[in-house]
Write an enzyme that holds these catalytic residues in place. Structure first.
Site, PDB file in Angstrom:
ATOM      1  CB  CYS A   2      23.765  60.482  53.547  1.00  0.00           C
ATOM      2  SG  CYS A   2      22.994  58.938  52.627  1.00  0.00           S
ATOM      3  NE  ARG A  27      29.804  62.807  56.078  1.00  0.00           N
ATOM      4  CZ  ARG A  27      30.274  62.639  57.057  1.00  0.00           C
ATOM      5  NH1 ARG A  27      31.164  63.344  57.698  1.00  0.00           N
ATOM      6  NH2 ARG A  27      30.035  61.373  57.570  1.00  0.00           N
ATOM      7  CD1 TRP A  74      26.697  55.765  49.700  1.00  0.00           C
ATOM      8  CD2 TRP A  74      28.035  57.266  48.273  1.00  0.00           C
ATOM      9  NE1 TRP A  74      27.786  55.025  48.944  1.00  0.00           N
ATOM     10  CE2 TRP A  74      28.477  55.842  48.390  1.00  0.00           C
ATOM     11  CE3 TRP A  74      28.405  58.143  47.904  1.00  0.00           C
ATOM     12  CZ2 TRP A  74      29.619  55.684  47.569  1.00  0.00           C
ATOM     13  CZ3 TRP A  74      29.536  57.960  47.002  1.00  0.00           C
ATOM     14  CH2 TRP A  74      30.084  56.692  46.709  1.00  0.00           C
ATOM     15  CG  ASN A 100      22.713  61.109  56.903  1.00  0.00           C
ATOM     16  OD1 ASN A 100      22.148  61.341  55.927  1.00  0.00           O
ATOM     17  ND2 ASN A 100      23.794  61.982  57.639  1.00  0.00           N
ATOM     18  N   GLY A 101      21.372  56.623  57.218  1.00  0.00           N
ATOM     19  CA  GLY A 101      21.431  55.454  57.901  1.00  0.00           C
ATOM     20  C   GLY A 101      20.504  54.719  57.282  1.00  0.00           C
ATOM     21  CD  GLU A 482      47.538  53.816  53.273  1.00  0.00           C
ATOM     22  OE1 GLU A 482      46.707  52.911  53.380  1.00  0.00           O
ATOM     23  OE2 GLU A 482      46.974  54.971  53.266  1.00  0.00           O
ATOM     24  CE  LYS A 486      45.019  56.846  50.503  1.00  0.00           C
ATOM     25  NZ  LYS A 486      45.048  56.324  52.020  1.00  0.00           N
ATOM     26  CD  GLU A 489      41.706  55.572  48.855  1.00  0.00           C
ATOM     27  OE1 GLU A 489      40.466  55.684  49.115  1.00  0.00           O
ATOM     28  OE2 GLU A 489      42.894  55.626  49.570  1.00  0.00           O
ATOM     29  CG  HIS A 505      55.700  32.102  48.035  1.00  0.00           C
ATOM     30  ND1 HIS A 505      56.500  31.118  48.373  1.00  0.00           N
ATOM     31  CD2 HIS A 505      56.712  33.252  48.777  1.00  0.00           C
ATOM     32  CE1 HIS A 505      57.425  30.927  49.179  1.00  0.00           C
ATOM     33  NE2 HIS A 505      57.752  32.324  49.341  1.00  0.00           N
ATOM     34  CE  LYS A 604      38.241  61.640  55.161  1.00  0.00           C
ATOM     35  NZ  LYS A 604      39.513  61.185  54.858  1.00  0.00           N
TER      36      LYS A 604
HETATM   37  C1  F6R Z   1      41.562  55.185  52.106  1.00  0.00           C
HETATM   38  C2  F6R Z   1      40.438  55.546  53.168  1.00  0.00           C
HETATM   39  C3  F6R Z   1      39.537  54.410  53.768  1.00  0.00           C
HETATM   40  C4  F6R Z   1      39.365  54.740  55.369  1.00  0.00           C
HETATM   41  C5  F6R Z   1      38.439  53.897  55.986  1.00  0.00           C
HETATM   42  C6  F6R Z   1      38.312  53.743  57.401  1.00  0.00           C
HETATM   43  O1  F6R Z   1      42.040  56.196  51.867  1.00  0.00           O
HETATM   44  O2  F6R Z   1      40.134  56.759  53.619  1.00  0.00           O
HETATM   45  O3  F6R Z   1      40.235  53.086  53.563  1.00  0.00           O
HETATM   46  O4  F6R Z   1      40.601  54.471  56.013  1.00  0.00           O
HETATM   47  O5  F6R Z   1      37.141  53.678  55.026  1.00  0.00           O
HETATM   48  O6  F6R Z   1      37.931  55.133  57.567  1.00  0.00           O
HETATM   49  P1  F6R Z   1      37.979  55.705  58.938  1.00  0.00           P
HETATM   50  O7  F6R Z   1      39.342  55.953  59.686  1.00  0.00           O
HETATM   51  O8  F6R Z   1      37.274  56.955  58.979  1.00  0.00           O
HETATM   52  O9  F6R Z   1      37.489  54.622  60.061  1.00  0.00           O
END
Ligand code: F6R
Length: 609
Positions: A2, A27, A74, A100-101, A482, A486, A489, A505, A604
């Site tokens: 949010c 976000r 959100w 927010n929260g 990673e 990527k 997501e 395995h 985000k």
């Molecule tokens: C994936 C991604 C998330 C963040 C995770 C932690 O591309 O961006 O997996 O890495 O939500 O976020 P931060 O780094 O802000 O704690």
């Protein structure tokens, strides 16, 4: 997550609020709304979906108002609907609130309010807070907010307007960021993220947990929830407007992938002394002795930052010879971890606001660990609550999928490992060799980026395949994880990453004719073993996409597609090997018409559990 924006000043509030909401779009959100004070009344507009939908709703009512609050929601409690969108309004129609929260005891509060004949109109936890403020209101909105917050359990960043006090916005925070931007005399913009502020001012005040501020046309005052005045330092926002604009790129993710030469330079700047082979990390200066004597190091983070932690684990054991492990913050915080004397916990987070990572840091501190932060967002909660730490300084990351923050996290962890290594067993020539190589990395990024179009063409061939594997060993095992994350997501393709040897395995059963399998197969201590793993996949019909070291012609005979990275010392390889995988995920998402910068169901910054 949010987003909150509020404005008070002499300009028309609505365009400023809408612009601010657009800056927070990255976000993630599912509905939006705003409230302004107009002719002694609260005028509210809300809409589900894009901010454009909200704009379309705005009519002449409130067009000239000079004070207002706005929100992108959100959904957590109550689905995405107009009724559940913020701002929420007190029963008397005179008070508006954005939040927010999460209000954890909202059920109890709702029952209490019902007993007082106050009915909530939405399914949200937030609405009880504005109703409670309405219940306590006796002519002083600041006091009513204070009284209501004393009844609340949970987390909040809030902004409140009252039609009977049309010259002030009351804001408060606990566990959810709020920043007050000072635009000019009697003009302020408040937001949950500096991205909504930078266009108006670089002068900001970061509220701390448990603080409130009353922002009025004649100035603002900050207090604790107990009404004890707090003097706040005015700080400069670290980034500029062009850093949060697309600048000719089609997507923020692509811009941020291509920025990595520059962002890595910013992370390394002033910290490498190549002449003497020394690393200088100012944020750790008072603690390097304690860290070097640590008996155990725990990296804690989520998602991409957790993958960076895993690289850190390899770096710290290999270079600094300190026992290290990596834990999901969400597990660490709840499993009653054993923290012995001499334990150092390092929280890694781009946003510095991830709820689980913050809770893990607090748990570690409470149990006596030295708690460090490796954070990008300056002034964020984790940064402020860490005992010490290192900022990434890689600039704001707007794309939901983390890219440049990851490489900067790994760069910081590499610097920490070298610095600590020097206090332990790493010789000066060894350290100098690594520091020289680290200093060259930003200049080597472009050689990888040049292959973007070739990567796109390769991905195109497999774009309808729904299952991919990513395999790597040693330092490149976290990169396999990673790469898979990527791809998942942003392109919604199912992908799994794992150590290449683990494939035998179980997962090898998945491999069938034409399945794309990505190998990170650079020249490293386990190179020959990775080649054997490639053979195993090839013989079962898998298609090999390899990331290899420049000059490796042999691998061309084994793989359908090869993307090259410059030859760098093994511990630093993740800084370059991840880039082709970022590009691969990006192109897959574009080819599948996915919303690259705003993937479905993702935000985000995950500020709720
Ligand atoms: C994936 C991604 C998330 C963040 C995770 C932690 O591309 O961006 O997996 O890495 O939500 O976020 P931060 O780094 O802000 O704690």
């Amino acid at each position: 997550m949010c987003g909150i924006v509020g404005y008070i000043g002499h300009k028309c509030a609505r365009p400023i609020l809408i612009e601010g909401l657009k800056r927070l779009e990255y976000r993630g959100y599912d509905s939006a709304g705003l409230a302004v004070l107009n002719d002694g009344q609260v005028a509210v507009s809300r809409a589900v979906g894009r901010i454009a939908n909200l704009e379309a709703r705005l009519n002449g009512d409130g067009a000239n108002a000079t004070i207002g609050i706005a929100h992108t929601r959100w959904a957590t409690h109550g689905g995405p609907s107009e009724r559940n969108a913020h701002p929420h309004i007190a029963q008397n129609g005179r008070i508006a609130l954005v939040h927010n929260g999460i209000i954890e005891n909202y059920r109890t509060l709702r029952t209490f309010l019902e007993g007082m004949k106050v009915c909530c109109q939405s399914e949200t936890d937030t609405e009880v807070l504005v109703q409670l403020i309405g219940h306590f209101y006796k002519g002083n909105i600041e006091q009513a907010v204070r009284d209501a917050l004393h009844e609340v359990q949970g987390t909040y960043g809030i902004a409140v307007l009252c039609a009977d006090e049309p010259d002030r916005i009351v804001v408060a925070r606990k566990g959810s960021p709020l920043i007050v931007g000072i635009v000019g005399p009697g003009e302020y913009i408040v937001a949950s993220d500096a991205a909504a502020i930078v266009q108006h001012t670089a002068q900001v005040v970061y509220l701390a947990d448990g603080e409130m501020a009353t922002i009025a046309r004649d100035g603002f005052r900050t207090t604790t929830l107990e009404n004890v005045p707090v003097t706040k330092e005015v700080q400069a926002v670290e980034f500029s407007l062009d850093q949060i604009e697309l600048g000719g790129y089609e997507h923020f993710m692509l811009k941020e992938i291509f920025e990595q030469g520059q962002s890595l330079s910013m992370t390394l700047r002033g910290r490498l002394n190549t002449r003497e082979g020394v690393i200088h990390l100012g944020g750790l200066a008072n603690h390097t002795r304690d860290i070097a004597r640590a008996r155990r190091l725990i990296f804690t983070a989520q998602g991409t930052a957790w993958h960076a932690g895993l690289v850190g684990e390899y770096l710290f054991e290999d270079i600094a010879k300190i026992p290290a492990e990596t834990e999901y913050a969400s597990e660490f915080r709840y499993r009653n971890p054993l923290i012995e004397p001499g334990t150092v916990v390092i929280a890694i987070s781009q946003s510095g606001e991830t709820a689980d990572t913050l809770a893990a840091l607090r748990e570690a501190k409470e149990k006596g660990a030295l708690a460090l932060g490796v954070i990008n967002a300056v002034g964020s909660t984790i940064a402020r609550e860490s005992d010490a730490g290192v900022y990434l300084h890689c600039g704001p990351e707007i794309g939901v999928a983390s890219t440049k923050a990851f490489t900067s996290q790994v760069a910081v962890l590499a610097m920490m490992a070298i610095q600590l290594g020097r206090r332990r067993f790493l010789s000066q020539p060894e350290a100098k060799n690594l520091i020289d190589a680290l200093a060259r990395i930003p200049g080597q990024v472009s050689a990888v980026l040049e292959q973007s179009e070739a990567i796109r063409k390769a991905v195109e061939k497999y774009i309808h395949r729904e299952n991919w594997l990513f395999l790597g060993r040693g330092y490149n095992y976290p990169i396999a994880l990673e790469g898979a994350l990527k791809l998942k997501e942003i392109s919604y393709i199912h992908a799994e990453g794992m150590p290449a040897a683990e494939m035998k395995h179980g997962p090898i059963a998945l491999i069938n004719e034409g399945m794309p399998v990505v190998f990170i197969a650079t020249r490293c201590s386990q190179y020959e073993k990775v080649l054997s793993n490639i053979e195993e996949v090839r013989s079962r019909g898998g298609r090999i996409i390899a990331v290899a070291t420049e000059g490796d012609e042999h691998i061309r005979e084994m793989a359908q597609h090869v993307f090259y990275v410059p030859d760098v010392p093994e511990p630093l390889q993740p800084l370059l090997t991840v880039i082709p995988l970022q590009l691969l995920a990006y192109h897959a998402a574009v080819l599948r018409n996915c919303n690259v910068d705003k993937p479905r169901n993702l935000a985000k910054s995950v500020t709720v559990e």
